[in-house]
Design a protein around this motif. Sequence first.
Motif, short mmCIF file in Angstrom:
data_model
loop_
_atom_site.label_atom_id
_atom_site.label_comp_id
_atom_site.label_asym_id
_atom_site.label_seq_id
_atom_site.Cartn_x
_atom_site.Cartn_y
_atom_site.Cartn_z
N GLN A 36 6.23 1.42 -5.51
CA GLN A 36 6.76 1.32 -4.17
C GLN A 36 8.23 0.91 -4.24
O GLN A 36 8.59 -0.07 -4.89
CB GLN A 36 5.98 0.29 -3.35
CG GLN A 36 6.43 0.20 -1.90
CD GLN A 36 5.64 -0.86 -1.13
OE1 GLN A 36 4.61 -1.31 -1.60
NE2 GLN A 36 6.11 -1.22 0.03
N GLU A 48 5.28 3.47 3.45
CA GLU A 48 5.73 3.03 2.15
C GLU A 48 6.19 4.24 1.33
O GLU A 48 5.48 5.24 1.23
CB GLU A 48 4.60 2.33 1.40
CG GLU A 48 4.15 1.04 2.06
CD GLU A 48 2.98 0.40 1.32
OE1 GLU A 48 2.48 1.05 0.38
OE2 GLU A 48 2.59 -0.71 1.69
N GLU A 50 7.08 5.77 -2.32
CA GLU A 50 6.80 5.56 -3.74
C GLU A 50 7.60 6.55 -4.57
O GLU A 50 7.74 7.72 -4.21
CB GLU A 50 5.30 5.73 -4.02
CG GLU A 50 4.43 4.72 -3.29
CD GLU A 50 2.95 4.93 -3.54
OE1 GLU A 50 2.60 6.00 -4.07
OE2 GLU A 50 2.16 4.03 -3.20
N SER A 118 0.59 -6.22 0.72
CA SER A 118 1.15 -4.91 1.00
C SER A 118 1.65 -4.86 2.43
O SER A 118 0.98 -5.31 3.34
CB SER A 118 0.08 -3.82 0.82
OG SER A 118 -0.33 -3.80 -0.52
#
Length: 439
Positions: A36, A48, A50, A118
């Motif tokens: 991430q 998010e 990545e 998260s």
Amino acid sequence: MARFTFRLPDIGEGIAEAEIVAWHVKVGDRIEEDQQVADMMTDKATVEMESPVSGVVVELAGEVGDQVAIGASLMVVETEEAVAEEAPAAEAPVAEAVEEQVEAETPGVPEVVEEKPSPLQGRGLGEGNSPQAPSPVDMPLSPTLSPEGEREIRHVLASPAVRARAKDLGVDLAEVKHDGQHIRHSDLDAYLRYGSGQGYHAPHASRAREDEAVKVIGMRRRIAENMAAAKRAIPHFTYVDEIDVTALEAMRADLNANRGARPKLTMLPFLIVAICRTLPDFPMLNARYDDEGGVVTRHGRVHMGMATQTDAGLTVPVIRDAQDMNVWQLASEIGRLAEAARTGKIKSEELQGGTITITSLGPLGGIATTPVINRPEVAIIGPNKIVERPVFVGDDIVRAKLMNLSISCDHRVVDGWDAASYVQALRKLLETPVLLFAD
């Protein structure tokens, strides 16, 4: 060596750009594939990002709060082998060792010592229609040493605002008792009054805070933009009426006393049942207005927006098909959605598609409210605080529990007569609550 340009992908239908709300890497960092690297917020969700490759971060698109267009460069990574397209060579090579680099963090959030929770995936909006941002990243306090000299981490969950206040007051958050996952302002208040053993320190209470310039980003930016758009585009009017909820409160108390394993009932499920039962006779209220197309869609099903306060700001989860639920089912769904919103686990689809919204401050509610409509909806209902007052019943004076009910409407779609008539229909059900359960 080769350089790979990670371009911002299409992360939502019709989205042209997204805002950087958090960086999890900095220039010079070594990253792995699928790590991430950033959180990006659109009008509908926070996503998010990545990395698709491993390597060393060479360039970042901007700072927290900046907008990045779909397809534009988000990050450039130096890889050992060519993976995909290569970005143009940088004017100057990256130093092998980067000393004293400043992390591109979310403003006001300290460095993570342990693995952090998260961030929220797929959040959307706030008051009246603001999209959702992730809950503030909850960070641990600074490490301390145990008597044996071993390093230990004291991990405390709290929002940046609570942390800033605790720092100003000189309070160690690790000593503050709290229920749930996060320390809130109310927990800090309780500690200052009762838990510290020293009481509140007057010097801290009277000390003036320094001026602070706070950049409007993330959820606060979305709330600001959407509230301004709602007030600009919608000619609001608000109607307020008083409702006697004495009988309803007695019924609620009886149901709670015999609820067994079912969730505790607040006033909200009863209000939603009453709203759903009366809307079929007032279809102009359960509607969405398309400004550009000049079309009003009157919905047959009730997807109830429920304004919910979180540490990150106001969000509006949607109870889908509320008209098919009883008070117990509504209480369960209200609790589930509120908890998901407050803990950052709400799904993007649970923040979209509302047809009418209810907003309540609970016991904090005042005499009356003038809520802002959750655009493109055309009505929002705001119950206010229940108060006990003497009222005349014939020649007698009795104690009654009274509640003002506010409704704000889009005057392009709803007339004042319609709003007043609708509240009167609600009043009839709420003052004779047995009708809520009648076929």
